[in-house]
Design a protein around this motif. Structure first.
Motif, PDB file in Angstrom:
ATOM      1  N   LYS A  16      57.789 -19.449 -60.886  1.00 27.37           N
ATOM      2  CA  LYS A  16      58.085 -20.416 -61.950  1.00 27.37           C
ATOM      3  C   LYS A  16      59.388 -20.071 -62.681  1.00 27.37           C
ATOM      4  O   LYS A  16      59.850 -18.916 -62.662  1.00 27.37           O
ATOM      5  CB  LYS A  16      56.934 -20.466 -62.953  1.00 27.37           C
ATOM      6  N   ILE A  18      61.089 -20.768 -66.630  1.00 27.33           N
ATOM      7  CA  ILE A  18      60.937 -21.399 -67.946  1.00 27.33           C
ATOM      8  C   ILE A  18      62.275 -22.052 -68.269  1.00 27.33           C
ATOM      9  O   ILE A  18      63.315 -21.381 -68.297  1.00 27.33           O
ATOM     10  CB  ILE A  18      60.527 -20.374 -69.021  1.00 27.33           C
ATOM     11  N   HIS A  23      59.294 -17.152 -75.521  1.00 29.26           N
ATOM     12  CA  HIS A  23      59.116 -16.406 -76.780  1.00 29.26           C
ATOM     13  C   HIS A  23      58.583 -17.275 -77.914  1.00 29.26           C
ATOM     14  O   HIS A  23      57.551 -16.941 -78.490  1.00 29.26           O
ATOM     15  CB  HIS A  23      60.393 -15.656 -77.194  1.00 29.26           C
ATOM     16  N   VAL A  25      57.079 -19.894 -77.527  1.00 25.87           N
ATOM     17  CA  VAL A  25      55.799 -20.397 -77.015  1.00 25.87           C
ATOM     18  C   VAL A  25      54.631 -19.487 -77.433  1.00 25.87           C
ATOM     19  O   VAL A  25      53.488 -19.931 -77.556  1.00 25.87           O
ATOM     20  CB  VAL A  25      55.865 -20.569 -75.468  1.00 25.87           C
ATOM     21  N   VAL A  26      54.934 -18.216 -77.669  1.00 29.27           N
ATOM     22  CA  VAL A  26      53.900 -17.265 -78.082  1.00 29.27           C
ATOM     23  C   VAL A  26      53.345 -17.661 -79.458  1.00 29.27           C
ATOM     24  O   VAL A  26      52.211 -17.364 -79.796  1.00 29.27           O
ATOM     25  CB  VAL A  26      54.507 -15.829 -78.112  1.00 29.27           C
ATOM     26  N   GLY A 104      60.980 -12.368 -64.768  1.00 28.00           N
ATOM     27  CA  GLY A 104      60.667 -13.603 -65.489  1.00 28.00           C
ATOM     28  C   GLY A 104      60.350 -14.764 -64.560  1.00 28.00           C
ATOM     29  O   GLY A 104      60.400 -15.924 -64.971  1.00 28.00           O
ATOM     30  N   PRO A 147      49.188 -12.916 -73.066  1.00 24.57           N
ATOM     31  CA  PRO A 147      50.163 -13.909 -72.614  1.00 24.57           C
ATOM     32  C   PRO A 147      49.894 -15.277 -73.227  1.00 24.57           C
ATOM     33  O   PRO A 147      48.745 -15.600 -73.554  1.00 24.57           O
ATOM     34  CB  PRO A 147      49.940 -13.952 -71.105  1.00 24.57           C
ATOM     35  N   SER A 148      50.937 -16.080 -73.384  1.00 28.17           N
ATOM     36  CA  SER A 148      50.736 -17.422 -73.921  1.00 28.17           C
ATOM     37  C   SER A 148      49.980 -18.302 -72.926  1.00 28.17           C
ATOM     38  O   SER A 148      49.334 -19.264 -73.305  1.00 28.17           O
ATOM     39  CB  SER A 148      52.092 -18.077 -74.223  1.00 28.17           C
ATOM     40  N   ASP A 151      52.892 -18.844 -67.855  1.00 28.52           N
ATOM     41  CA  ASP A 151      53.097 -18.435 -66.452  1.00 28.52           C
ATOM     42  C   ASP A 151      51.972 -18.987 -65.573  1.00 28.52           C
ATOM     43  O   ASP A 151      52.201 -19.502 -64.482  1.00 28.52           O
ATOM     44  CB  ASP A 151      53.129 -16.901 -66.329  1.00 28.52           C
ATOM     45  N   THR A 191      58.866  -7.802 -70.431  1.00 27.99           N
ATOM     46  CA  THR A 191      58.379  -8.905 -71.259  1.00 27.99           C
ATOM     47  C   THR A 191      57.534  -8.390 -72.417  1.00 27.99           C
ATOM     48  O   THR A 191      57.661  -8.843 -73.551  1.00 27.99           O
ATOM     49  CB  THR A 191      57.558  -9.897 -70.395  1.00 27.99           C
ATOM     50  N   GLY A 275      62.556 -16.616 -69.025  1.00 28.28           N
ATOM     51  CA  GLY A 275      61.459 -15.640 -69.030  1.00 28.28           C
ATOM     52  C   GLY A 275      61.598 -14.665 -70.188  1.00 28.28           C
ATOM     53  O   GLY A 275      62.236 -14.967 -71.202  1.00 28.28           O
ATOM     54  N   GLY A 276      61.032 -13.504 -70.014  1.00 27.62           N
ATOM     55  CA  GLY A 276      60.963 -12.521 -71.097  1.00 27.62           C
ATOM     56  C   GLY A 276      62.310 -11.992 -71.563  1.00 27.62           C
ATOM     57  O   GLY A 276      62.465 -11.578 -72.703  1.00 27.62           O
TER      58      GLY A 276
HETATM   59  O1  PMV Z   1      56.481 -13.410 -67.787  1.00 25.22           O
HETATM   60  P1  PMV Z   1      57.800 -13.826 -68.317  1.00 25.22           P
HETATM   61  O2  PMV Z   1      58.802 -12.716 -68.360  1.00 25.22           O
HETATM   62  O3  PMV Z   1      58.298 -15.081 -67.700  1.00 25.22           O
HETATM   63  O4  PMV Z   1      57.586 -14.191 -69.879  1.00 25.22           O
HETATM   64  C1  PMV Z   1      56.756 -15.229 -70.244  1.00 25.22           C
HETATM   65  C2  PMV Z   1      57.286 -15.948 -71.418  1.00 25.22           C
HETATM   66  C3  PMV Z   1      57.128 -15.296 -72.780  1.00 25.22           C
HETATM   67  O5  PMV Z   1      57.199 -16.374 -73.708  1.00 25.22           O
HETATM   68  C4  PMV Z   1      58.274 -14.337 -73.066  1.00 25.22           C
HETATM   69  C5  PMV Z   1      55.813 -14.545 -72.968  1.00 25.22           C
HETATM   70  C6  PMV Z   1      54.580 -15.427 -73.002  1.00 25.22           C
HETATM   71  O6  PMV Z   1      53.470 -14.881 -72.941  1.00 25.22           O
HETATM   72  O7  PMV Z   1      54.708 -16.654 -73.113  1.00 25.22           O
END
Ligand code: PMV
Length: 332
Positions: A16, A18, A23, A25-26, A104, A147-148, A151, A191, A275-276
């Motif tokens: 995926k 983003i 961030h 999104v958390v 990410g 995690p939000s 992913d 992340t 990503g992170g």
């Molecule tokens: O897993 P990553 O590195 O794509 O990060 C996910 C996105 C963040 O918003 C940084 C963390 C999250 O849990 O949503």
């Protein structure tokens, strides 16, 4: 009649990207994620007497002896067997993944989804979306703490998605094709550390940090509108502005900033980390295939470990002819 010898389960899941909203999104703000099919994971499940084994390029051996950092995968496999009312024995798993880890791109979520799909396919049971989500969450919680969920949604959806933590995911409209270059810095991001750093900043500098998160929320809402109207130039500007906000949040680094600058000076309409952050990948949006390839060349010249070109319409299509994969994958 299918004999035991012929039994085979197969599970696939893409990675995926983003597009915007990481961030923030958390903190219950929206984010937009895209399926990224250029790299993916695949699991094969076959009969094999005795203890379950996993063969992959990061681990080869018995499931029971998986190292601590991979325990999330063991839990996915065990839970999938439990739901199928099957003992955790008499099969072997072979996992191949072209998704670089820690960049990410959702490697851990994709692997969890392909494991769940492979095991359900092996037992010839239908896997509902809600169970798939539950299983991916098991692994994601191990990998990322809290995690939000973006992913998970992004690797199981074949459409661009609008995601808000705890709410139903929506598919989103993309009017004009998006030409995107993805570039891997070759550096593993962290992340967990980046998310913790943002949280710490919210405590130490609440006003400025909350303002940045709100700015990211507005930019993400604008991005959704611009995807719908097809104004790529304005969308590019929104993406670049979101990179600036992420930088101010402290989740970018010099390498990512440099790739963003190089993309913009070589014709991209917008660029940002994805990503992170703090390593990992960045994306550049361009107005045409030609521009995309020019940006890709510039990023490779600047030292990008690997680049991919995708053209996204209402779903995601990878233009394999133009996709440049110049370096070896470092995969999980
Ligand atoms: O897993 P990553 O590195 O794509 O990060 C996910 C996105 C963040 O918003 C940084 C963390 C999250 O849990 O949503």
């Amino acid at each position: 009649m299918v004999t035991n010898k012929q039994r085979l389960g197969v599970g696939l899941a893409h990675s995926k990207l983003i597009l915007i909203g990481e961030h923030s999104v958390v903190y219950q703000k929206p984010a937009i994620a895209l399926p990224f099919e250029a790299v993916f994971s695949e699991v094969k499940v076959e009969p094999s007497n005795g203890a379950v084994t996993l063969a992959s390029h990061f681990y080869n051996g018995k499931l029971a002896q998986l190292p601590d950092k991979l325990q999330g995968l063991r839990h996915v496999i065990e839970k999938a067997c439990y739901i199928n009312q099957q003992p955790v024995k008499d099969f072997k798993l072979t996992l191949t993944s072209t998704i670089p880890i820690g960049r990410g791109l959702g490697s851990s979520a994709s692997i969890a989804a392909s494991l769940a799909r492979g095991i359900f396919d092996y037992f010839k049971k239908e896997l509902s979306l809600s169970v798939l989500r539950e299983l991916v969450d098991v692994s994601e919680t191990y990998a990322h703490g809290t995690p939000s969920g973006i992913d998970r949604e992004a690797v199981i959806s074949d459409e661009p998605v609008w995601f808000i933590k705890g709410q139903a995911v929506e598919s989103i409209e993309v009017k004009e094709p998006l030409n995107i270059i993805v570039a891997d810095t070759g550096r593993i991001g962290d992340t967990h550390a980046a998310v913790s750093a943002v949280n710490a900043r919210r405590q130490s500098e609440p006003e400025v940090t909350n303002q940045l998160l709100e700015d990211l929320e507005k930019l993400t809402e604008n991005a959704r509108t611009l995807l719908k109207t097809g104004d790529l130039k304005a969308l590019g500007h929104v993406l670049t502005t979101s990179h600036e906000k992420l930088k101010a949040l402290g989740v970018s680094d010099e390498g990512l900033d440099r790739y963003v600058d190089i993309s913009l000076s070589n014709g991209a309409v917008g660029a940002k980390l994805t990503g992170g952050g703090r390593g990992g990948c960045m994306i550049a949006l361009t107005a045409s295939t030609e521009q995309a390839l020019a940006v890709e060349q510039a990023l490779l010249k600047a030292g990008a470990k690997e680049t991919w070109y995708i053209q996204l319409t209402n779903g995601v299509k990878t233009d394999e002819k133009n996709s440049t994969c110049t370096h070896e994958y470092r995969s999980y």
